[in-house]
Write a protein that holds these residues in place. Structure first.
Motif: not given
Length: 382
Positions: A162-163, A167-168, A188-189, A219-221
């Protein structure tokens, strides 16, 4: 002359050593190696941004909180296994944000705001999750990687974030966890690639704005979910109240439902999701009705309460069931009355589903074009 030259070099070296004309030092990224029986959390806590915590082969009975930006937590493959610290952890009941909420927010419910800050980071792993990547509302945790390991048997989620920004999660096997295999909120991203999520209580992969508050889609961008294998879960992938996300090249089989793209009455509406080039076959496991969703069986891709999404070039075969949501690709009006609008269903190959295409939604601007299929409800969509 030789002695003078040597002396000159020595003087030059001395001057550089005092910092005159020297470039600023660059901190080296370190590798912290952990063996079974040693504390992963201790290594994570001592790591600095950019470091790697490397878990060797074997089983670790531990949950881990990560809040250091740029950290890589990596195993050596599926043989690096994280399991709960005690047998009691696997027996705890799933939380209210579990299978009912994760199945899709087709019935809304309000909840309290989540705890932020250090207490949230401390409590995440302790509350039944495997690996937690936790930032705060005011400060995301950036560029964390979780890779090449197995998380198994946790009461809630195998890998939860979260937040998180950037993240991969790759080459992770998440299996037999009580709620979700891999899950994110407020993030996001993201990049989720080459993972396997099987036999989890709700979704193998669950991506949402939040499950604890009624909010519009975020929006996950550009989050990407690609080349994952999702099998034996309630739902393979759930995308809940999000926008701007791609699911591509995944293999989904043996779930009750393959893909759910879910929105509700909140604004902005969920949408701008691309679902392309996935293989979605025989998702015919039977799952009972929950507080939020009808019984599930035989659903390939379901869009409910979503807008401006593209479902294209997928192979969808032999998804058969008796649920109202059964079918190869299903547009379904949400139980809170929200329509799906302006979605494009194009160039998909559908065979042996019951039926191949379904549109029970009253939304406007939805199109079915160029699909190879044999049956539809209502007739004429193929």
């Amino acid at each position: 002359m030789k002695k003078c030259h040597i002396a000159y070099l020595a003087c030059t070296a001395a001057l550089i050593g005092t910092g005159l004309g020297a470039a600023p030092p660059v901190a080296a990224h370190r590798i912290h190696v952990v063996h079974p029986g040693e504390s992963i959390q201790k290594a994570v806590d001592s790591a600095r941004p950019g470091d790697t915590v490397l878990l060797t082969y074997g089983t670790y009975h531990e949950s881990v909180d990560v809040s250091t930006p740029g950290l890589t937590l990596r195993g050596v493959g599926r043989g690096t296994v994280l399991e709960p610290a005690t047998a009691a952890a696997t027996g705890s009941t799933a939380p209210s944000t579990g299978s009912a909420a994760g199945s899709g927010a087709v019935k809304g419910s309000k909840g309290s705001k989540e705890t932020k800050g250090p207490k949230a980071a401390t409590s995440c792993a302790a509350s039944g999750n495997g690996i937690c990547v936790v930032g705060t509302k005011d400060h995301n945790v950036d560029d964390v990687t979780v890779a090449s390991l197995t998380v198994r048997g946790f009461a809630k989620t195998g890998v939860y974030a979260t937040e998180a920004d950037g993240l991969t999660v790759r080459h992770v096997t998440a299996e037999k966890n009580g709620v979700w295999g891999i899950a994110t909120e407020h993030s996001v991203h993201g990049l989720f690639r080459h993972n396997t999520a099987r036999d989890n209580g709700d979704a193998g992969l669950f991506l949402a704005n939040t499950v604890k508050e009624e909010l519009g889609a975020t929006d996950t961008e550009g989050t990407v979910v690609e080349r994952n294998r999702l099998e034996g879960n309630r739902i393979g992938v759930t995308v809940r109240r999000l926008r701007n996300l791609t699911l591509a090249g995944n293999h989904l089989t043996g779930n009750c439902a393959g893909v759910f793209v879910v929105g509700d009455e909140n604004k902005p509406k969920a949408g701008f999701v691309t679902v392309r080039e996935n293989r979605i076959v025989r998702n015919n496991k039977s799952c009972p009705k929950t507080a939020r969703l009808d019984a599930l069986q035989g659903s390939g891709i379901v869009l409910t309460g979503a807008e401006d999404s593209l479902v294209t070039r997928n192979v969808i075969k032999d998804n058969v069931g008796k649920s109202p949501l059964s079918g190869g690709i299903v547009l379904f009006k949400s139980f809170v009355g929200t329509t799906s609008d302006r979605n494009r269903i194009s160039d998909n190959l559908l065979r042996g589903n019951s039926p191949d295409l379904v549109n029970t939604d009253t939304g406007k601007g939805n199109t079915f074009e160029g699909n190879s299929c044999r049956s539809s409800k209502p007739a004429g969509l193929c």
